[in-house]
Design a protein around this motif. Sequence first.
Motif, PDB file in Angstrom:
ATOM      1  N   GLN A   1       0.834  -1.206   0.000  1.00 64.67           N
ATOM      2  CA  GLN A   1       0.000   0.000   0.000  1.00 64.67           C
ATOM      3  C   GLN A   1       0.870   1.259   0.000  1.00 64.67           C
ATOM      4  O   GLN A   1       0.610   2.198  -0.750  1.00 64.67           O
ATOM      5  CB  GLN A   1      -0.946  -0.003   1.210  1.00 64.67           C
ATOM      6  N   ARG A   2       1.923   1.265   0.846  1.00 64.90           N
ATOM      7  CA  ARG A   2       2.824   2.422   0.877  1.00 64.90           C
ATOM      8  C   ARG A   2       3.507   2.613  -0.474  1.00 64.90           C
ATOM      9  O   ARG A   2       3.654   3.739  -0.944  1.00 64.90           O
ATOM     10  CB  ARG A   2       3.872   2.248   1.978  1.00 64.90           C
TER      11      ARG A   2
ATOM     12  N   ARG B   1       2.330   1.715  -3.484  1.00 67.93           N
ATOM     13  CA  ARG B   1       1.342   2.241  -4.438  1.00 67.93           C
ATOM     14  C   ARG B   1       1.116   3.735  -4.216  1.00 67.93           C
ATOM     15  O   ARG B   1       1.037   4.509  -5.173  1.00 67.93           O
ATOM     16  CB  ARG B   1       0.026   1.466  -4.326  1.00 67.93           C
ATOM     17  N   GLU B   2       1.037   4.148  -2.955  1.00 74.07           N
ATOM     18  CA  GLU B   2       0.851   5.568  -2.649  1.00 74.07           C
ATOM     19  C   GLU B   2       2.053   6.387  -3.120  1.00 74.07           C
ATOM     20  O   GLU B   2       1.901   7.470  -3.666  1.00 74.07           O
ATOM     21  CB  GLU B   2       0.622   5.760  -1.152  1.00 74.07           C
TER      22      GLU B   2
ATOM     23  N   ARG C   1       1.912   6.816  -6.911  1.00 76.75           N
ATOM     24  CA  ARG C   1       0.953   7.843  -7.323  1.00 76.75           C
ATOM     25  C   ARG C   1       1.488   9.241  -7.036  1.00 76.75           C
ATOM     26  O   ARG C   1       1.300  10.164  -7.832  1.00 76.75           O
ATOM     27  CB  ARG C   1      -0.389   7.629  -6.637  1.00 76.75           C
ATOM     28  N   SER C   2       2.159   9.417  -5.913  1.00 74.92           N
ATOM     29  CA  SER C   2       2.653  10.751  -5.563  1.00 74.92           C
ATOM     30  C   SER C   2       3.860  11.156  -6.408  1.00 74.92           C
ATOM     31  O   SER C   2       4.165  12.341  -6.520  1.00 74.92           O
ATOM     32  CB  SER C   2       2.999  10.820  -4.079  1.00 74.92           C
TER      33      SER C   2
END
Length: 163
Positions: free
Chosen positions: A20-21, A23-24, A27-28
Amino acid sequence: MTSADLPESCRSDSKRAQNQRRRERMRSNGSVERYTAKEIGARDGWVCGLCQDPVDQAYQHPDPRSPSIDHVRCIAAGGTDTRDNVRLTHWGCNHERNASTPLGTVEEAETQRAVLLRIPALRAYAESLRAEDMVRRSQAFHTPERYRAKLARRVERYEREGR
């Protein structure tokens, strides 16, 4: 304690949180594109971007010779998940490289040196470094010959273990 010491449910929760980290972070970092290993392999002529040897599509993970996608500038360092920032590699070469990116310029070396200077335990070491030497050592470390030799050792171990 390592992740192997944790119960299965905790390991999967930890892995899920790590994914999850990532993927975030992707995106950023900017745009994200969909692509496949076959697409990138065809673009790159099925040649490993690290060891420069052919990559055979027939091998499957966890074989170190299996095809893998490597981010040229890693996600953790701000790289994007786009076609122009990925290349085909052997899984073993990609794993060996990890997040280590060769320094290309003196400016990159100075940036890395500045980070080391902020760490009290590494300050004296960082002060002794010259940017030109850092680039030279980094380039010498990231050679196709080194990746080829590391891949050969991984393959030997993989086959010896009978996987």
